[in-house]
Design an enzyme around this catalytic site. Structure first.
Site, mmCIF file in Angstrom:
data_model
loop_
_atom_site.group_PDB
_atom_site.id
_atom_site.type_symbol
_atom_site.label_atom_id
_atom_site.label_comp_id
_atom_site.label_asym_id
_atom_site.label_seq_id
_atom_site.Cartn_x
_atom_site.Cartn_y
_atom_site.Cartn_z
ATOM 1 N N HIS A 186 56.059 -21.004 38.763
ATOM 2 C CA HIS A 186 54.977 -20.279 39.426
ATOM 3 C C HIS A 186 53.849 -19.965 38.445
ATOM 4 O O HIS A 186 52.683 -20.260 38.704
ATOM 5 C CB HIS A 186 55.499 -18.985 40.053
HETATM 6 C C1 LIG Z 1 60.838 -7.873 43.586
HETATM 7 C C2 LIG Z 1 60.109 -9.009 42.852
HETATM 8 C C3 LIG Z 1 58.629 -8.724 42.806
HETATM 9 C C4 LIG Z 1 60.609 -9.088 41.405
HETATM 10 O O1 LIG Z 1 61.919 -9.531 41.322
HETATM 11 P P1 LIG Z 1 62.738 -9.280 39.944
HETATM 12 O O2 LIG Z 1 64.107 -9.857 40.119
HETATM 13 O O3 LIG Z 1 61.900 -9.757 38.798
HETATM 14 O O4 LIG Z 1 62.788 -7.680 39.960
HETATM 15 P P2 LIG Z 1 63.583 -6.615 39.070
HETATM 16 O O5 LIG Z 1 64.017 -5.545 39.973
HETATM 17 O O6 LIG Z 1 64.595 -7.277 38.198
HETATM 18 O O7 LIG Z 1 62.409 -6.060 38.156
HETATM 19 C C5 LIG Z 1 62.635 -5.003 37.282
HETATM 20 C C6 LIG Z 1 62.636 -5.482 35.848
HETATM 21 O O8 LIG Z 1 61.357 -6.089 35.527
HETATM 22 C C7 LIG Z 1 60.874 -5.532 34.295
HETATM 23 N N1 LIG Z 1 59.408 -5.605 34.299
HETATM 24 C C8 LIG Z 1 58.517 -4.622 34.366
HETATM 25 N N2 LIG Z 1 57.276 -5.095 34.381
HETATM 26 C C9 LIG Z 1 57.376 -6.432 34.334
HETATM 27 C C10 LIG Z 1 56.427 -7.468 34.356
HETATM 28 N N3 LIG Z 1 55.129 -7.254 34.422
HETATM 29 N N4 LIG Z 1 56.878 -8.736 34.317
HETATM 30 C C11 LIG Z 1 58.197 -8.965 34.274
HETATM 31 N N5 LIG Z 1 59.163 -8.033 34.268
HETATM 32 C C12 LIG Z 1 58.740 -6.760 34.281
HETATM 33 C C13 LIG Z 1 61.385 -4.117 34.344
HETATM 34 O O9 LIG Z 1 61.349 -3.525 33.073
HETATM 35 C C14 LIG Z 1 62.786 -4.330 34.886
HETATM 36 O O10 LIG Z 1 63.653 -4.736 33.840
HETATM 37 P P3 LIG Z 1 65.150 -4.110 33.699
HETATM 38 O O11 LIG Z 1 65.829 -4.425 34.993
HETATM 39 O O12 LIG Z 1 65.747 -4.824 32.525
HETATM 40 O O13 LIG Z 1 64.941 -2.653 33.456
HETATM 41 C C15 LIG Z 1 60.422 -10.317 43.615
HETATM 42 O O14 LIG Z 1 59.932 -10.287 44.941
HETATM 43 C C16 LIG Z 1 59.866 -11.532 42.940
HETATM 44 O O15 LIG Z 1 58.696 -11.794 42.808
HETATM 45 N N6 LIG Z 1 60.784 -12.383 42.480
HETATM 46 C C17 LIG Z 1 60.482 -13.656 41.852
HETATM 47 C C18 LIG Z 1 60.611 -13.512 40.404
HETATM 48 C C19 LIG Z 1 59.271 -13.396 39.668
HETATM 49 O O16 LIG Z 1 59.156 -13.844 38.587
HETATM 50 N N7 LIG Z 1 58.237 -12.785 40.333
HETATM 51 C C20 LIG Z 1 56.921 -12.575 39.753
HETATM 52 C C21 LIG Z 1 55.994 -13.783 39.815
HETATM 53 S S1 LIG Z 1 55.915 -14.659 41.314
HETATM 54 C C22 LIG Z 1 54.476 -14.184 42.136
HETATM 55 O O17 LIG Z 1 53.671 -13.546 41.572
HETATM 56 C C23 LIG Z 1 54.374 -14.668 43.536
HETATM 57 C C24 LIG Z 1 53.137 -14.243 44.173
HETATM 58 O O18 LIG Z 1 52.070 -14.715 43.786
HETATM 59 O O19 LIG Z 1 53.205 -13.424 45.101
#
Ligand SMILES: CC(C)(COP(=O)(O)OP(=O)(O)OC[C@H]1O[C@@H](n2cnc3c(N)ncnc32)[C@H](O)[C@@H]1OP(=O)(O)O)[C@@H](O)C(=O)NCCC(=O)NCCSC(=O)CC(=O)O
Length: 300
Positions: free
Chosen positions: A173
């Site tokens: 992505h």
């Molecule tokens: C709920 C989502 C938004 C995210 O899913 P996740 O599995 O990443 O969610 P999660 O609950 O584990 O996220 C919490 C963890 O992310 C960390 N965290 C905080 N800020 C962050 C940032 N800016 N980037 C990456 N990780 C980050 C926190 O500290 C926490 O870590 P810890 O748990 O260790 O404390 C989902 O819908 C999703 O988008 N999933 C696809 C994965 C992804 O990469 N998404 C983003 C780009 S895609 C995109 O952007 C699509 C679009 O255009 O709409």
């Protein structure tokens, strides 16, 4: 040799290295696009802006990004390092600032794009690209640059050693979206492109709020359940966004005499299918399995 002469020398060397790379990368990218039937023409609205006139800067950014991600994941896996149990203070502050910035920037771009669409009397769909709409072109350019800045998300995952988050979906992505938006900003930064950029900006307002809260809350499962219960609805919202873009690109932009370049609509259509498939898989893995594991726990 003085420090200023040294700096000039370094600048000259970097300039000639970039020139050599540009001579190799740029013609190959345009040849590849031509083989796919895509012949983009540089828009006068964005021609003078950095990172637009040639594909080399965005290709180099993606290459460096992929190399850092591959090396980072390898280093974490080979040292068997577990994810951080708790983010140290400077990292937590950095993550909070990064998410605050992207939250505000996404709202700014989402609001700005809608304001410009209203000012230019756009309809919801079916809008022609006009190179004279400079404010719209600049907002879409900012949206493109923000996609490169969002590479920072992956670096955060690596710093937290959260290799589970550095998924094929995530890396695909982040890389592909920057390349596609380069093509849009190069050829037609306006018209119908406003819609998917505005929609994505508002989805990202919710997404960076989610990430901001997750960083502020920490790993306490009770507080996570209390404040982040809406994660699954956020994923659904992202998937709905892909379906809306798919319908938009197929129904509105294709057909006879389309108002927006058909090849961009086609790229968007197939790209949205790929994202939808990856997110559907993510949804089943993340929320499907948690439901199954709760059921398993209850049956014990
Ligand atoms: C709920 C989502 C938004 C995210 O899913 P996740 O599995 O990443 O969610 P999660 O609950 O584990 O996220 C919490 C963890 O992310 C960390 N965290 C905080 N800020 C962050 C940032 N800016 N980037 C990456 N990780 C980050 C926190 O500290 C926490 O870590 P810890 O748990 O260790 O404390 C989902 O819908 C999703 O988008 N999933 C696809 C994965 C992804 O990469 N998404 C983003 C780009 S895609 C995109 O952007 C699509 C679009 O255009 O709409």
């Amino acid at each position: 040799m003085g420090p200023s002469e040294l700096l000039d020398g370094v600048r000259l060397a970097l300039h000639s290295v970039y020139g050599a790379l540009d001579g190799v990368i740029s013609p190959r990218v345009f040849a590849l696009l031509a083989r796919c039937g895509i012949q983009p023409v540089l828009s006068p609205a964005t021609a003078a802006l950095p990172f637009v006139a040639s594909p080399t800067p965005v290709v180099l950014c993606c290459t460096v990004y992929l190399a850092v991600v591959a090396l980072g994941v390898l280093a974490i896996r080979s040292s068997n390092a577990a994810p951080l149990a708790r983010d140290p203070f400077p990292l937590r502050t950095l993550i909070i600032l990064h998410n605050c910035f992207l939250f505000v920037l996404s709202a700014f771009m989402g609001g700005g794009l809608i304001t410009e669409a209203v000012r230019n009397r756009y309809s919801l769909w079916h809008n022609r690209y006009e190179p004279s709409q400079l404010a719209m072109a600049r907002l879409l350019y900012l949206f493109f640059i923000s996609k490169i800045y969002e590479f920072g998300d992956t670096f955060i995952m690596l710093l937290k050693r959260n290799t589970r988050q550095v998924s094929v979906l995530h890396v695909y992505h982040h890389c592909s979206v920057a390349l596609i938006w380069w093509l849009i900003v190069y050829h037609a930064p306006g018209g119908e492109a406003y819609f998917s950029a505005a929609l994505n900006s508002w989805v990202h307002v919710a997404m960076y709020l989610y990430y901001l809260l997750s960083a502020a809350i920490g790993k306490d499962p009770v507080r996570r359940r209390k404040y982040l219960w809406w994660g699954r609805y956020l994923t659904m919202m992202q998937m709905t966004q892909f379906i809306i873009n798919m319908i938009e690109s197929r129904v509105v932009v294709s057909g006879k005499n389309p108002p927006y370049p058909q090849f961009i609509a086609n790229v968007l259509f197939y790209y949205m299918i790929s994202l939808f498939a990856l997110f559907a898989n993510f949804y089943v893995q993340k929320y499907g399995s948690s439901r199954r594991s709760i059921a398993k726990l209850k049956s014990l």
